[in-house]
Enzyme design. Structure first.
Site, PDB file in Angstrom:
ATOM      1  N   CYS A  28       0.990  -1.205  -0.130  1.00 56.09           N
ATOM      2  CA  CYS A  28       0.146   0.113   0.077  1.00 56.09           C
ATOM      3  C   CYS A  28       1.027   1.146  -0.164  1.00 56.09           C
ATOM      4  CB  CYS A  28      -0.888  -0.116   1.373  1.00 56.09           C
ATOM      5  SG  CYS A  28      -1.949   1.421   1.563  1.00 56.09           S
ATOM      6  N   CYS A  31       0.396   3.880   2.739  1.00 56.06           N
ATOM      7  CA  CYS A  31       0.585   3.395   4.031  1.00 56.06           C
ATOM      8  C   CYS A  31       1.928   3.639   4.275  1.00 56.06           C
ATOM      9  CB  CYS A  31       0.294   1.885   4.122  1.00 56.06           C
ATOM     10  SG  CYS A  31      -1.252   1.175   4.000  1.00 56.06           S
TER      11      CYS A  31
END
Length: 104
Positions: A28, A31
Site C-alpha cells: 500500500c 501506507c
C-alpha cells in the site's frame, strides 16, 4: 511504535492510554507515505500509544474492526473505537482530526 498482531491487539487496547492503530499493508503506497508522520506523532504525543498492524499478516483484526481500505487509522479510548480515519493525511490535518476526536 508498537507492532501489533491478531493475538496482541486486545492486550494493547486494554491500556489506560489512548491508542491509535494504523492498519496497513506492505503493498500500500499511501501506507508508506503516512508511516513517517505516525512515527513523528508517536514521539511528540505523550499519552498516545501509536501502533501498527499489518493486515496481510493479521486479517482477523482487520475483519473485526471492519477495515475495508488502507491505510485505516482507528483511535481507541478505553478499548473502544472513537474515531476512524481512512486514507493518508498531512500531519497537520491528521493531528487536527485526532485532537477533535479526543476533545469529544
Amino acid at each position: 511504535m508498537l507492532q501489533l498482531t491478531d493475538e496482541t491487539i486486545a492486550e494493547v487496547l486494554r491500556r489506560d492510554e489512548v491508542v491509535l492503530v494504523d492498519f496497513w499493508a506492505q503493498w500500500c503506497p499511501p501506507c508508506h507515505m503516512i508511516a513517517p508522520v505516525l512515527d513523528e506523532i508517536a514521539k511528540e504525543r505523550a499519552g498516545l500509544v501509536v501502533s501498527k498492524i499489518n493486515t496481510d499478516e493479521n486479517p482477523t483484526a482487520a475483519r473485526d474492526y471492519q477495515v475495508m481500505s488502507l491505510p485505516t487509522l482507528i483511535l481507541f479510548r478505553d478499548g473502544m473505537p472513537i474515531h476512524t480515519i481512512v486514507g493518508a493525511r498531512p500531519k497537520a490535518r491528521l493531528l487536527a482530526e485526532l485532537d477533535d476526536a479526543l476533545a469529544r
